[in-house]
Enzyme design. Sequence first.
Site, PDB file in Angstrom:
ATOM      1  N   LYS A   1       0.601  -1.167  -0.036  1.00 48.37           N
ATOM      2  CA  LYS A   1      -0.095  -0.056   0.087  1.00 48.37           C
ATOM      3  C   LYS A   1       1.116   1.106  -0.065  1.00 48.37           C
ATOM      4  CE  LYS A   1      -3.983   2.024   2.248  1.00 48.37           C
ATOM      5  NZ  LYS A   1      -3.571   3.270   2.367  1.00 48.37           N
TER       6      LYS A   1
ATOM      7  N   PHE B   1      -1.274   0.888 -10.364  1.00 47.08           N
ATOM      8  CA  PHE B   1      -1.709  -0.327  -9.821  1.00 47.08           C
ATOM      9  C   PHE B   1      -3.074  -0.723 -10.577  1.00 47.08           C
ATOM     10  CE2 PHE B   1      -2.678   2.556  -6.443  1.00 47.08           C
ATOM     11  CZ  PHE B   1      -3.864   3.072  -6.859  1.00 47.08           C
TER      12      PHE B   1
END
Length: 243
Positions: free
Chosen positions: A34, A106
């Site tokens: 993350k 992503f």
Amino acid sequence: GWFSTAQAEVPFEPALANSYREGVALEHYWVSEKYDGVRALWDGQRLYSRQGLPIAAPDWFTKDWPHIAMDGELWAGRAQFDTAQSTVAQLTPSDTQWQKLHYMVFDSPAAQGPFSQRMAQLRAALSSGADQHLQIVPQWRATTHAELMESLNRITREGAEGLMLRREEGPYQGGRSDDLLKLKRFEDAEATVIAHLPGKGEYVGMTGALRVRTVDGLQFQLGSGLSDEQRRNPPPIGSIVTY
């Protein structure tokens, strides 16, 4: 359509994460770090914030990027969120500040098919040349809860914020869903400030603690984590704080 150059319209509705909970079928997910940066969408031409406002990136930063939609984070490195945020917030971009940023990609919102297929399309689009400021986020597998927690502990020790899980069959869809899950060692929670409590000792004349109430109606005090600046200028009553 996905995108509009009109400033008021959000160029895309971003996919948002639910929190991971034990029992999720992990064999269907890809796991990645993350990245604690500023969420940004590339519409093939320019960068936009999650709210749909154009981001003033220098021309050299994006000049060789492919003309496909990309979703990612403008990231300055682990524990450097403030650097990323202040760089992106400048209306006149600073070349030296932007040199420190990477666009960690992503997903590709406009690409068709499930996540695994969208990633293959992204890799194909980016294979032509190296761009040091544009990187596809590495994805890996963690098929058991224990394996996932081991990944989380390792990456948190290295200074990362946490993990993201993406369901391999998931389409790109706006809003919150289980196609996207987040996992952090310490889950952020939100509460409303209901009172400022006066400080004692070295904090006389300042706020000693905030009295807050959660969505569930639970009330408690937040004090130990406040900076001197926050004690002098506490968040106003009625505002939402994250703890």
